[in-house]
Design a protein around this motif. Structure first.
Motif, PDB file in Angstrom:
ATOM      1  N   ALA A  25      10.454  11.569 -27.375  1.00  0.00           N
ATOM      2  CA  ALA A  25      11.869  11.703 -27.739  1.00  0.00           C
ATOM      3  C   ALA A  25      12.672  10.538 -27.156  1.00  0.00           C
ATOM      4  O   ALA A  25      13.479   9.909 -27.864  1.00  0.00           O
ATOM      5  CB  ALA A  25      12.404  13.040 -27.224  1.00  0.00           C
ATOM      6  N   ILE A  26      12.425  10.211 -25.897  1.00  0.00           N
ATOM      7  CA  ILE A  26      13.212   9.149 -25.253  1.00  0.00           C
ATOM      8  C   ILE A  26      12.824   7.763 -25.791  1.00  0.00           C
ATOM      9  O   ILE A  26      13.692   6.911 -25.987  1.00  0.00           O
ATOM     10  CB  ILE A  26      13.095   9.246 -23.715  1.00  0.00           C
ATOM     11  CG1 ILE A  26      13.859  10.508 -23.279  1.00  0.00           C
ATOM     12  CG2 ILE A  26      13.661   8.012 -23.016  1.00  0.00           C
ATOM     13  CD1 ILE A  26      13.734  10.867 -21.831  1.00  0.00           C
ATOM     14  N   ALA A  27      11.539   7.576 -26.086  1.00  0.00           N
ATOM     15  CA  ALA A  27      11.136   6.304 -26.699  1.00  0.00           C
ATOM     16  C   ALA A  27      11.852   6.146 -28.043  1.00  0.00           C
ATOM     17  O   ALA A  27      12.347   5.067 -28.373  1.00  0.00           O
ATOM     18  CB  ALA A  27       9.623   6.263 -26.886  1.00  0.00           C
ATOM     19  N   GLY A  28      11.922   7.244 -28.805  1.00  0.00           N
ATOM     20  CA  GLY A  28      12.620   7.215 -30.101  1.00  0.00           C
ATOM     21  C   GLY A  28      14.094   6.907 -29.913  1.00  0.00           C
ATOM     22  O   GLY A  28      14.676   6.085 -30.644  1.00  0.00           O
ATOM     23  N   ALA A  29      14.686   7.530 -28.904  1.00  0.00           N
ATOM     24  CA  ALA A  29      16.113   7.307 -28.631  1.00  0.00           C
ATOM     25  C   ALA A  29      16.364   5.857 -28.205  1.00  0.00           C
ATOM     26  O   ALA A  29      17.332   5.224 -28.640  1.00  0.00           O
ATOM     27  CB  ALA A  29      16.577   8.269 -27.538  1.00  0.00           C
ATOM     28  N   ALA A  30      15.457   5.325 -27.386  1.00  0.00           N
ATOM     29  CA  ALA A  30      15.604   3.938 -26.925  1.00  0.00           C
ATOM     30  C   ALA A  30      15.427   2.972 -28.092  1.00  0.00           C
ATOM     31  O   ALA A  30      16.187   2.005 -28.234  1.00  0.00           O
ATOM     32  CB  ALA A  30      14.577   3.640 -25.832  1.00  0.00           C
ATOM     33  N   ALA A  31      14.441   3.259 -28.934  1.00  0.00           N
ATOM     34  CA  ALA A  31      14.189   2.394 -30.091  1.00  0.00           C
ATOM     35  C   ALA A  31      15.406   2.428 -31.023  1.00  0.00           C
ATOM     36  O   ALA A  31      15.842   1.388 -31.533  1.00  0.00           O
ATOM     37  CB  ALA A  31      12.937   2.872 -30.828  1.00  0.00           C
ATOM     38  N   TYR A  32      15.967   3.608 -31.202  1.00  0.00           N
ATOM     39  CA  TYR A  32      17.156   3.757 -32.045  1.00  0.00           C
ATOM     40  C   TYR A  32      18.307   2.929 -31.471  1.00  0.00           C
ATOM     41  O   TYR A  32      18.989   2.205 -32.184  1.00  0.00           O
ATOM     42  CB  TYR A  32      17.550   5.239 -32.126  1.00  0.00           C
ATOM     43  CG  TYR A  32      18.741   5.474 -33.035  1.00  0.00           C
ATOM     44  CD1 TYR A  32      18.557   5.757 -34.393  1.00  0.00           C
ATOM     45  CD2 TYR A  32      20.048   5.403 -32.543  1.00  0.00           C
ATOM     46  CE1 TYR A  32      19.649   5.941 -35.236  1.00  0.00           C
ATOM     47  CE2 TYR A  32      21.135   5.588 -33.368  1.00  0.00           C
ATOM     48  CZ  TYR A  32      20.931   5.865 -34.718  1.00  0.00           C
ATOM     49  OH  TYR A  32      22.010   6.042 -35.540  1.00  0.00           O
ATOM     50  N   TYR A  33      18.492   3.029 -30.178  1.00  0.00           N
ATOM     51  CA  TYR A  33      19.578   2.296 -29.525  1.00  0.00           C
ATOM     52  C   TYR A  33      19.391   0.788 -29.696  1.00  0.00           C
ATOM     53  O   TYR A  33      20.322   0.067 -30.077  1.00  0.00           O
ATOM     54  CB  TYR A  33      19.635   2.669 -28.033  1.00  0.00           C
ATOM     55  CG  TYR A  33      20.693   1.917 -27.277  1.00  0.00           C
ATOM     56  CD1 TYR A  33      22.031   2.303 -27.354  1.00  0.00           C
ATOM     57  CD2 TYR A  33      20.371   0.802 -26.509  1.00  0.00           C
ATOM     58  CE1 TYR A  33      23.018   1.594 -26.680  1.00  0.00           C
ATOM     59  CE2 TYR A  33      21.347   0.096 -25.834  1.00  0.00           C
ATOM     60  CZ  TYR A  33      22.670   0.488 -25.927  1.00  0.00           C
ATOM     61  OH  TYR A  33      23.637  -0.218 -25.274  1.00  0.00           O
ATOM     62  N   LEU A  34      18.179   0.305 -29.418  1.00  0.00           N
ATOM     63  CA  LEU A  34      17.920  -1.138 -29.521  1.00  0.00           C
ATOM     64  C   LEU A  34      18.114  -1.628 -30.959  1.00  0.00           C
ATOM     65  O   LEU A  34      18.627  -2.723 -31.191  1.00  0.00           O
ATOM     66  CB  LEU A  34      16.487  -1.466 -29.069  1.00  0.00           C
ATOM     67  CG  LEU A  34      16.184  -1.276 -27.579  1.00  0.00           C
ATOM     68  CD1 LEU A  34      14.699  -1.457 -27.309  1.00  0.00           C
ATOM     69  CD2 LEU A  34      16.989  -2.275 -26.743  1.00  0.00           C
ATOM     70  N   ALA A  35      17.717  -0.782 -31.919  1.00  0.00           N
ATOM     71  CA  ALA A  35      17.789  -1.192 -33.331  1.00  0.00           C
ATOM     72  C   ALA A  35      19.204  -1.064 -33.879  1.00  0.00           C
ATOM     73  O   ALA A  35      19.778  -2.030 -34.387  1.00  0.00           O
ATOM     74  CB  ALA A  35      16.826  -0.343 -34.161  1.00  0.00           C
ATOM     75  N   GLU A  36      19.767   0.123 -33.745  1.00  0.00           N
ATOM     76  CA  GLU A  36      21.030   0.387 -34.447  1.00  0.00           C
ATOM     77  C   GLU A  36      22.263  -0.025 -33.647  1.00  0.00           C
ATOM     78  O   GLU A  36      23.297  -0.308 -34.224  1.00  0.00           O
ATOM     79  CB  GLU A  36      21.101   1.864 -34.843  1.00  0.00           C
ATOM     80  CG  GLU A  36      19.949   2.309 -35.738  1.00  0.00           C
ATOM     81  CD  GLU A  36      19.764   1.436 -36.984  1.00  0.00           C
ATOM     82  OE1 GLU A  36      20.629   1.467 -37.866  1.00  0.00           O
ATOM     83  OE2 GLU A  36      18.742   0.714 -37.071  1.00  0.00           O
ATOM     84  N   LYS A  37      22.157  -0.046 -32.335  1.00  0.00           N
ATOM     85  CA  LYS A  37      23.329  -0.432 -31.538  1.00  0.00           C
ATOM     86  C   LYS A  37      23.258  -1.887 -31.085  1.00  0.00           C
ATOM     87  O   LYS A  37      24.269  -2.521 -30.866  1.00  0.00           O
ATOM     88  CB  LYS A  37      23.473   0.472 -30.289  1.00  0.00           C
ATOM     89  CG  LYS A  37      23.591   1.936 -30.605  1.00  0.00           C
ATOM     90  CD  LYS A  37      24.941   2.276 -31.237  1.00  0.00           C
ATOM     91  CE  LYS A  37      24.917   3.689 -31.820  1.00  0.00           C
ATOM     92  NZ  LYS A  37      26.088   3.993 -32.634  1.00  0.00           N
ATOM     93  N   MET A  38      22.027  -2.390 -30.900  1.00  0.00           N
ATOM     94  CA  MET A  38      21.919  -3.774 -30.424  1.00  0.00           C
ATOM     95  C   MET A  38      21.485  -4.745 -31.514  1.00  0.00           C
ATOM     96  O   MET A  38      21.402  -5.949 -31.289  1.00  0.00           O
ATOM     97  CB  MET A  38      20.964  -3.850 -29.241  1.00  0.00           C
ATOM     98  CG  MET A  38      21.495  -3.084 -28.042  1.00  0.00           C
ATOM     99  SD  MET A  38      20.698  -3.566 -26.522  1.00  0.00           S
ATOM    100  CE  MET A  38      21.324  -5.214 -26.249  1.00  0.00           C
ATOM    101  N   GLY A  39      21.184  -4.183 -32.685  1.00  0.00           N
ATOM    102  CA  GLY A  39      20.884  -5.038 -33.834  1.00  0.00           C
ATOM    103  C   GLY A  39      19.538  -5.738 -33.805  1.00  0.00           C
ATOM    104  O   GLY A  39      19.324  -6.714 -34.515  1.00  0.00           O
ATOM    105  N   LYS A  40      18.610  -5.228 -32.986  1.00  0.00           N
ATOM    106  CA  LYS A  40      17.275  -5.840 -32.986  1.00  0.00           C
ATOM    107  C   LYS A  40      16.415  -5.181 -34.064  1.00  0.00           C
ATOM    108  O   LYS A  40      16.600  -4.000 -34.369  1.00  0.00           O
ATOM    109  CB  LYS A  40      16.581  -5.620 -31.636  1.00  0.00           C
ATOM    110  CG  LYS A  40      17.257  -6.320 -30.476  1.00  0.00           C
ATOM    111  CD  LYS A  40      16.440  -6.102 -29.219  1.00  0.00           C
ATOM    112  CE  LYS A  40      17.117  -6.717 -28.020  1.00  0.00           C
ATOM    113  NZ  LYS A  40      16.231  -7.509 -27.186  1.00  0.00           N
TER     114      LYS A  40
END
Ligand SMILES: Nc1ncnc2c1ncn2[C@@H]1O[C@H](COP(=O)(O)OP(=O)(O)OP(=O)(O)O)[C@@H](O)[C@H]1O
Ligand SMILES: [Mg+2]
Length: 336
Positions: A36-51
Motif C-alpha cells: 500500500a505504501i509503495a503504491g502511495a509513494a509511486a503515486y506521489y512521485l508520478a502524479e505530484k512530482m511529475g516523474k
C-alpha cells in the motif's frame, strides 16, 4: 545509527531534496503495509512530482492488481488507469523460475560437453534449483534486469528482498572467488589437454570460448552493476515500513543493520496504521488502551531510528485499494 545525509524532514522533503532519486524500495515485516505504501509513494512521485514511475512487484499474490483494482497479472507493464505517469508490473515468479531452471540446464549441458564429462545433467539441475534461495535469487535477477532497463524516471519496488539483497551483495565476493578458481582450473585442464604445447595467450583465447565461464562473467557483471546502483545514495533509497508495535520495529532494526553493512542508502522509516486522534472522552477502554500502547511504540521508533521516521500514516476506516485510497495515502505520506 546514522540518519542519511542532512535530511531530517518527512518523506516529501526527502524526495524533493534528491532530484536524482530513481530506485525506491520498501521493506518490512509481512502485512505491515509495504504494498500500500509503495503504491502511495509511486503515486506521489508520478502524479505530484511529475516523474514517469514504474511500480513493480515480485510478490506472487497479485498485490498490485488488488491495490490498484486493475488486472496487471501477466500483462507486462501497464499504465494505471486514471493516472498520467504511473505504470505498474507484476513479475510472474513461476515463469522466471522456469526460465532460470532451463537456463541452468542449458549451461550445465554446455559445460559438461565442453569439459568432456559424460554424466546425466538432471541431478545437477535439481541440486542447483532446489535450494531455498533459488526463488528469491530468480526474483532478484528480474529486479536487476528491470532496473537496468532505463525507461522510467523512477522505479518503486513493492517489497524489497532485503534478506536476499543482503546475501547477494555478499555474493559478489563469492562470484569473484568462484571465477578465480574456475579460470584456474580451466587453465589447468586446457593446458593438460594441449600437453603443455599451448602458449598462455592461446589458453586465454580458449578460455573465452568456455560457455560456463562466459555465463559466470556475465552474472558477475550484472551483480556488480546491481550493487553499484543499489549503493548509490543519489539514486537509491530503502524505506522500511513498520506498525507501532514491538515486532515489526525489531524487524526494521535488523534490516537496517543488514543494509548498512552493505552501504545501501536508507531513506527512512514509515510508521503505518497509527490510530487517528479522536475525542479522548468518548473512547472505549479498548481503543484508549491501543492508542496509549501505540504512543509508546511511536516513541520507541523515534528513539531507535532518530531523525529517520519520515511519516506516520493513519489507520483508515477501510483497507487501501483503488486509486482514491492510494492517492489519499500518498497525501498522508507526503504531509507528515
Ligand atoms: N493505513 C492503513 N489503514 C487501513 N488499512 C491498511 C493500511 N495500510 C495497509 N492497510 C491494509 O492492510 C493490509 C496489508 O497491507 P499490504 O498488503 O500493503 O501489506 P504488505 O506489507 O505488502 O503485506 P505482505 O507482506 O503480505 O506483502 C491490506 O489489506 C491493506 O489494504
Ligand atoms: Mg505486499
Amino acid at each position: 545509527m546514522q540518519a542519511s545525509k542532512t535530511t531530517t524532514g518527512g518523506f516529501a522533503s526527502f524526495v524533493a531534496e534528491r532530484s536524482g532519486l530513481k530506485y525506491v524500495f520498501f521493506g518490512g515485516k509481512g502485512g505491515v503495509g509495504k504494498t500500500a505504501i509503495a503504491g502511495a509513494a509511486a503515486y506521489y512521485l508520478a502524479e505530484k512530482m511529475g516523474k514517469k514511475v514504474l511500480i513493480s512487484s515480485t510478490n506472487p499474490v497479485h498485490s498490485l492488481t488488488s491495490l490498484f483494482g486493475q488486472d496487471l497479472w501477466k500483462k507486462g507493464i501497464q499504465q494505471i488507469k486514471g493516472t498520467r505517469n504511473l505504470y505498474a508490473t507484476e513479475i510472474d515468479v513461476t515463469a522466471t523460475i522456469q526460465r532460470y531452471k532451463s537456463e541452468i540446464r542449458e549451461r550445465l549441458v554446455q559445460f559438461l560437453k565442453f569439459a568432456d564429462i559424460p554424466v546425466d545433467v538432471e541431478p545437477f539441475v535439481e541440486i542447483a534449483t532446489t535450494n531455498p534461495a533459488f526463488e528469491e535469487s530468480a526474483m532478484f535477477d528480474d529486479m536487476i534486469s528491470l532496473i537496468l532497463n532505463e525507461k522510467f524516471d523512477a522505479y518503486v519496488f513493492d517489497t524489497a528482498p532485503v534478506a536476499h539483497t543482503y546475501r547477494l551483495l555478499g555474493m559478489s565476493k563469492v562470484y569473484d572467488l568462484w571465477l578465480h578458481k574456475m579460470v584456474k582450473s580451466r587453465e589447468e585442464a586446457l593446458s593438460l589437454r594441449a600437453k603443455l604445447s599451448f602458449r598462455r595467450e592461446k589458453i586465454l583465447q580458449e578460455l573465452k570460448k568456455d560457455p560456463l565461464l562466459a555465463t559466470l562473467i556475465a552474472t558477475r557483471r550484472k551483480t556488480e552493476e546491481g550493487r553499484r546502483l543499489l549503493t548509490d545514495a543519489e539514486k537509491t533509497a530503502f524505506f522500511f515500513v513498520t506498525l507501532p508495535l514491538a515486532l515489526p520495529i525489531a524487524v526494521v532494526e535488523r534490516f537496517i543493520t543488514w543494509v548498512e553493512a552493505f552501504s545501501i542508502p536508507i531513506g527512512g522509516v514509515i510508521v503505518n496504521e497509527v490510530i487517528p486522534k479522536t475525542d479522548p472522552t468518548n473512547l472505549s477502554p479498548f481503543v484508549a488502551n491501543r492508542i496509549k500502547e501505540q504512543a509508546g511504540y511511536l516513541r520507541m521508533a523515534e528513539e531507535k531510528f532518530p531523525g529517520m521516521v519520515r511519516a506516520a500514516i493513519p489507520l483508515y476506516e477501510r483497507e487501501v485499494n483503488g486509486l482514491e485510497m492510494v492517492a489519499r495515502m500518498g497525501e498522508d505520506l507526503s504531509r507528515s
